[in-house]
Write an enzyme that holds these catalytic residues in place. Sequence first.
Site, PDB file in Angstrom:
ATOM      1  N   ARG A 140       0.853  -1.178   0.000  1.00 43.23           N
ATOM      2  CA  ARG A 140       0.000   0.000   0.000  1.00 43.23           C
ATOM      3  C   ARG A 140       0.896   1.238   0.000  1.00 43.23           C
ATOM      4  O   ARG A 140       2.071   1.165   0.364  1.00 43.23           O
ATOM      5  CB  ARG A 140      -0.912   0.017   1.221  1.00 43.23           C
ATOM      6  CG  ARG A 140      -1.882  -1.157   1.311  1.00 43.23           C
ATOM      7  CD  ARG A 140      -2.741  -1.049   2.568  1.00 43.23           C
ATOM      8  NE  ARG A 140      -3.734  -2.122   2.654  1.00 43.23           N
ATOM      9  CZ  ARG A 140      -3.550  -3.260   3.306  1.00 43.23           C
ATOM     10  NH1 ARG A 140      -2.405  -3.480   3.937  1.00 43.23           N
ATOM     11  NH2 ARG A 140      -4.504  -4.175   3.344  1.00 43.23           N
ATOM     12  N   LYS A 168      -2.970  -1.305   7.511  1.00 39.99           N
ATOM     13  CA  LYS A 168      -4.418  -1.131   7.512  1.00 39.99           C
ATOM     14  C   LYS A 168      -5.107  -2.145   8.419  1.00 39.99           C
ATOM     15  O   LYS A 168      -6.067  -1.829   9.120  1.00 39.99           O
ATOM     16  CB  LYS A 168      -4.960  -1.242   6.081  1.00 39.99           C
ATOM     17  CG  LYS A 168      -6.442  -0.910   5.952  1.00 39.99           C
ATOM     18  CD  LYS A 168      -6.859  -0.918   4.499  1.00 39.99           C
ATOM     19  CE  LYS A 168      -8.328  -0.555   4.352  1.00 39.99           C
ATOM     20  NZ  LYS A 168      -8.747  -0.544   2.926  1.00 39.99           N
ATOM     21  N   HIS A 223      -2.419   2.772  -6.464  1.00 44.84           N
ATOM     22  CA  HIS A 223      -3.030   1.547  -5.946  1.00 44.84           C
ATOM     23  C   HIS A 223      -3.205   0.509  -7.064  1.00 44.84           C
ATOM     24  O   HIS A 223      -3.318  -0.686  -6.783  1.00 44.84           O
ATOM     25  CB  HIS A 223      -4.378   1.865  -5.303  1.00 44.84           C
ATOM     26  CG  HIS A 223      -4.842   0.827  -4.332  1.00 44.84           C
ATOM     27  ND1 HIS A 223      -4.293   0.667  -3.071  1.00 44.84           N
ATOM     28  CD2 HIS A 223      -5.791  -0.141  -4.433  1.00 44.84           C
ATOM     29  CE1 HIS A 223      -4.891  -0.328  -2.443  1.00 44.84           C
ATOM     30  NE2 HIS A 223      -5.801  -0.838  -3.245  1.00 44.84           N
ATOM     31  N   ARG A 226      -0.724  -2.177  -6.841  1.00 41.82           N
ATOM     32  CA  ARG A 226      -1.051  -3.227  -5.866  1.00 41.82           C
ATOM     33  C   ARG A 226      -1.991  -4.249  -6.503  1.00 41.82           C
ATOM     34  O   ARG A 226      -1.811  -5.453  -6.342  1.00 41.82           O
ATOM     35  CB  ARG A 226      -1.678  -2.602  -4.619  1.00 41.82           C
ATOM     36  CG  ARG A 226      -2.093  -3.584  -3.534  1.00 41.82           C
ATOM     37  CD  ARG A 226      -2.453  -2.799  -2.272  1.00 41.82           C
ATOM     38  NE  ARG A 226      -3.288  -3.539  -1.347  1.00 41.82           N
ATOM     39  CZ  ARG A 226      -2.830  -4.386  -0.419  1.00 41.82           C
ATOM     40  NH1 ARG A 226      -1.533  -4.614  -0.329  1.00 41.82           N
ATOM     41  NH2 ARG A 226      -3.655  -5.004   0.402  1.00 41.82           N
ATOM     42  N   HIS A 249      -4.811  -8.736   3.395  1.00 38.58           N
ATOM     43  CA  HIS A 249      -6.257  -8.530   3.478  1.00 38.58           C
ATOM     44  C   HIS A 249      -6.794  -9.154   4.757  1.00 38.58           C
ATOM     45  O   HIS A 249      -6.377 -10.253   5.143  1.00 38.58           O
ATOM     46  CB  HIS A 249      -6.971  -9.166   2.283  1.00 38.58           C
ATOM     47  CG  HIS A 249      -6.810  -8.392   1.016  1.00 38.58           C
ATOM     48  ND1 HIS A 249      -7.012  -8.947  -0.228  1.00 38.58           N
ATOM     49  CD2 HIS A 249      -6.480  -7.087   0.791  1.00 38.58           C
ATOM     50  CE1 HIS A 249      -6.803  -8.021  -1.155  1.00 38.58           C
ATOM     51  NE2 HIS A 249      -6.482  -6.899  -0.561  1.00 38.58           N
ATOM     52  N   TYR A 258     -10.077 -11.021  -7.370  1.00 40.55           N
ATOM     53  CA  TYR A 258      -9.111 -11.496  -8.361  1.00 40.55           C
ATOM     54  C   TYR A 258      -9.421 -12.926  -8.823  1.00 40.55           C
ATOM     55  O   TYR A 258      -8.685 -13.474  -9.645  1.00 40.55           O
ATOM     56  CB  TYR A 258      -7.691 -11.458  -7.782  1.00 40.55           C
ATOM     57  CG  TYR A 258      -7.315 -10.104  -7.215  1.00 40.55           C
ATOM     58  CD1 TYR A 258      -7.054  -9.030  -8.050  1.00 40.55           C
ATOM     59  CD2 TYR A 258      -7.235  -9.910  -5.843  1.00 40.55           C
ATOM     60  CE1 TYR A 258      -6.716  -7.784  -7.526  1.00 40.55           C
ATOM     61  CE2 TYR A 258      -6.896  -8.672  -5.311  1.00 40.55           C
ATOM     62  CZ  TYR A 258      -6.645  -7.611  -6.152  1.00 40.55           C
ATOM     63  OH  TYR A 258      -6.311  -6.388  -5.638  1.00 40.55           O
TER      64      TYR A 258
END
Length: 275
Positions: A140, A168, A223, A226, A249, A258
């Site tokens: 990120r 995050k 982003h 990423r 995540h 994805y």
Amino acid sequence: MVTDDPNNFGAFARVYLDWHRHEYPDSNWRVVHIINTIFAHLHPRALDAVTPLELERWKMRRLGEVSKSTVLKELRSLAALYNAAVTWGVTSHNPVRAVRKPREHQRPPRWYSADELSRIYRVAGAHAPWWRLVANTGLRLSEALQLRHEDIRAGVLHVVSRAGARTKSLQSRQVPLSPGAVAALAQLPESGNQFVLPRMHPKSMSRAFRRDAHRAGLNGSLHTLRHTFAAHLASSGIPLREIQLLLGHSTIRVTEIYAHLAPERLTAAVARLDL
């Protein structure tokens, strides 16, 4: 007028944003912008006086002004503010919970092909190693800017959640260095400090990437790099669970955007059945 009454929306927003700045320094500027946007509508009201109907009307007006994704972010930030107010005993309920969230058709994320990445690198000049490092590690923006030399050892990049530079998910993770990542690190000039990349504001680095992408004839944000990291892994047959761990995540649901990139693997898996 903002009062010192903690139940006043404006007064509590100041307390909440000060707390948020210490807990989540990397994302605080976004939340400040969102809360200030909401502030003009709710600041004369006590937290307890805000009703779900009032928020529904505000939501419908906002949907006529901005995108659904923006409204969703605003509702999530407002819900987080109210959750804090409930936890801290300032109010007893969170009216945002009763507001119907706008539904979006989830579109596959934009990502770059190897040829498109080469075009970006060619026009980026001194920035090229920056973008190559992010594309090969899936970092990120905030993680890339906080990456330290001590976080790279024994062929592994350690994404560390530390005070003042939290990830995050608030979790640390490890990303093995690919040949592309090793090459990017080798191309970076000596920073002269503990950080791998130059010190700059996140918005400045984002603008730098957009300019380089535009010069390469492409759209997208930092982003997108990423997304590119994850998309190429999925296309190579890497299981979504492993991609989730590499990206950091919090849930596999986020990584499932994805899944469509590996249809051949699904076909091969089903082809083994003979029930």
